[in-house]
Design an enzyme around this catalytic site. Structure first.
Site, mmCIF file in Angstrom:
data_model
loop_
_atom_site.group_PDB
_atom_site.id
_atom_site.type_symbol
_atom_site.label_atom_id
_atom_site.label_comp_id
_atom_site.label_asym_id
_atom_site.label_seq_id
_atom_site.Cartn_x
_atom_site.Cartn_y
_atom_site.Cartn_z
ATOM 1 N N ASP A 1 -14.091 -73.283 52.945
ATOM 2 C CA ASP A 1 -13.890 -74.384 51.945
ATOM 3 C C ASP A 1 -14.690 -74.007 50.755
ATOM 4 O O ASP A 1 -14.512 -74.224 49.545
ATOM 5 C CB ASP A 1 -14.275 -75.778 52.466
ATOM 6 C CG ASP A 1 -13.108 -76.600 53.108
ATOM 7 O OD1 ASP A 1 -11.846 -75.707 53.218
ATOM 8 O OD2 ASP A 1 -13.270 -77.473 53.564
ATOM 9 N N LYS B 1 -10.541 -78.822 67.835
ATOM 10 C CA LYS B 1 -11.236 -80.116 68.486
ATOM 11 C C LYS B 1 -12.317 -80.310 67.445
ATOM 12 O O LYS B 1 -13.328 -79.718 66.905
ATOM 13 C CB LYS B 1 -12.062 -79.511 69.578
ATOM 14 C CG LYS B 1 -12.846 -80.667 70.096
ATOM 15 C CD LYS B 1 -13.822 -80.145 71.248
ATOM 16 C CE LYS B 1 -14.651 -81.282 71.793
ATOM 17 N NZ LYS B 1 -15.727 -81.972 70.766
ATOM 18 N N SER C 1 -14.528 -76.424 67.927
ATOM 19 C CA SER C 1 -15.639 -77.432 67.763
ATOM 20 C C SER C 1 -16.689 -76.778 66.793
ATOM 21 O O SER C 1 -16.301 -76.801 65.499
ATOM 22 C CB SER C 1 -16.471 -77.941 69.130
ATOM 23 O OG SER C 1 -17.050 -78.948 68.762
#
Length: 444
Positions: free
Chosen positions: A304, A318, A293
């Site tokens: 990224d 999740k 999460s």
């Protein structure tokens, strides 16, 4: 005359299609409303049948509560009905303190999985691991059991006993753990220096309301350092705003995470701010199967934006957003309302974040019995050159321990070489920071 007739026919056809469209829209709206009324009628009949004919007398409010509970549990693994006790438990958990044994759980294929044990809790000390499957809580089977029900069974008064029966990969038979409940006080952040280096170690065990502030203050207290190891292993997540704010310490510009729901008007992009105090500091992040999460949001955003190198194992996966919607009488529902997407547009849900360098947990291999012979061990080596080198190297003064050193807690003590060699993932992270600084452009 011909054109007048032609345009009149065109207008008539146009009006005909408009009226047909309106009629069809009204008809569809009426059908939808009728379907809604039929569904409510069916539900009312079922509730009446239970109230009048069930073997035991059951009150209408209990029936409705069970209906809501069953509805939400059948939507997905994370939506649920929260009665007064469960609602209060969630509030306490985000405050950083709650009662229980210290496990974060998830439901997969009808089985209750351990996402991660919380550091220094009864479950952690007993040796329960990420990926374990809980078969029984005491003598009650967990097959098909909602997560909130399982959590409620594990919670209880301190010093009371609890038995868990667990299936673990690689074990031939189920493992039985005898646990004693305790008050779980989550120390979510630990910031320490890595011994004999200029690197900082930041451990975040969950994302409660003070995480970003604690990390910022901890790093500030360390003073100057040349790199950071951010340890998010076995971090089950927590508050979204803390995941975003922690990422902002390291990312200057761009999207950190996107939240996309069924209604496009409710889509949200969470963006970095220019005030990122550690935007240029070399950063390595540790993750594993218990990173879920909010911790996946941080790791994925840093990856990224090419702000960090990720080391360890694939994360939990999740990537859904839950909202707690309050009802009357201090009750609530926890409802999945959206999914998370990383800056590149990829999803976390069910796939997780893949580390840049896959390193499984374990100790660092060492050749303890190996014989090492060097030039200085040879009888006829160039002793004169060695003596010159020894004379030119100043002796390091012995640092006397102050009273403050004696009273320092484990929290303040640096990560030692023994700690590092017991943890090959951490050792790899430190080696990468060293290489990063070797190949970094020279700073004046």
């Amino acid at each position: 005359m011909f054109y007048r007739i032609f345009f009149s026919k065109v207008i008539c056809v146009f009006l005909f299609f408009i009226f047909c469209g309106i009629f069809l829209s009204l008809s569809a709206a009426e059908d939808k409303e009728q379907n809604r009324l039929d569904a409510y009628k069916k539900l009312r009949k079922v509730i009446s049948a239970i109230e009048e004919n069930y073997v035991d007398e059951i009150k209408i409010d209990e029936i409705v509560d069970k209906a809501i509970d069953g509805l939400l549990n059948n939507l997905d693994a994370h939506s649920s009905y929260l009665d007064k006790k469960k609602f209060e438990d969630i509030r306490r958990q985000t405050e950083g303190e709650f009662g229980g044994i210290g496990l974060s759980l998830d439901m997969k294929d009808g089985a209750l999985h351990v996402v991660a044990p919380i550091d220094n809790t009864p479950a952690y000390k007993a040796g329960i691991k990420s990926g374990d499957i809980i078969l029984k809580i005491n003598n009650e089977s967990t097959l098909g059991m909602p997560i909130d029900t399982a959590v409620n069974l594990m919670r209880g008064k301190p010093k009371t006993k609890l038995e868990l029966t667990i299936v673990r990969s690689g074990e031939l038979k189920p493992l039985v753990f005898q646990l004693t409940r305790d008050i779980i006080r989550v120390e979510s952040v630990k910031v320490r220096k890595i011994e004999d280096s200029s690197y900082a170690y930041v451990r975040v065990t969950s994302f409660d309301k003070n995480v970003t502030l604690d990390v910022r203050n901890g790093l500030k207290a360390l003073g100057k350092f040349d790199g950071i190891v951010l340890d998010l292993r076995s971090n089950p997540g927590g508050l979204l705003n803390q995941a975003v704010d922690l990422s902002k310490l390291f990312i200057k510009t761009g999207i950190i995470v996107s939240q996309k729901s069924r209604n496009k008007n409710e889509n949200v992009d969470y963006k970095a701010s220019a005030n990122a105090p550690y935007a240029d500091t070399p950063l390595v992040v540790l993750v594993n199967g218990g990173s879920a999460s909010a911790s996946e949001i941080v790791a994925g955003a840093l990856q990224d934006h090419k702000r960090a190198i990720l080391i360890g194992e694939p994360t939990f996966g999740k990537g859904s957003v839950q909202m707690v919607i309050g009802l009357e009488n201090n009750e609530a529902i926890k409802l999945t309302i959206a999914k998370y997407y990383l800056p590149s547009g990829r999803t976390i849900q069910a796939v997780g974040v893949q580390p840049d360098i896959l390193v499984h947990p374990g100790v660092v291999p060492q050749a303890e019995d190996a014989i090492s012979i060097k030039e200085a061990d040879l009888k006829r080596h160039l002793r004169g050159e060695l003596e010159k080198t020894e004379k030119s190297t100043p002796e390091k003064p012995t640092k006397e321990k102050s009273s403050n050193d004696k009273n320092s807690t484990q929290k303040d003590k640096p990560i030692t070489k023994d700690d590092i060699y017991k943890d090959i993932q951490l050792k790899t992270a430190i080696d990468i920071l060293k290489a990063w600084n070797v190949f970094a452009p020279h700073k004046n």
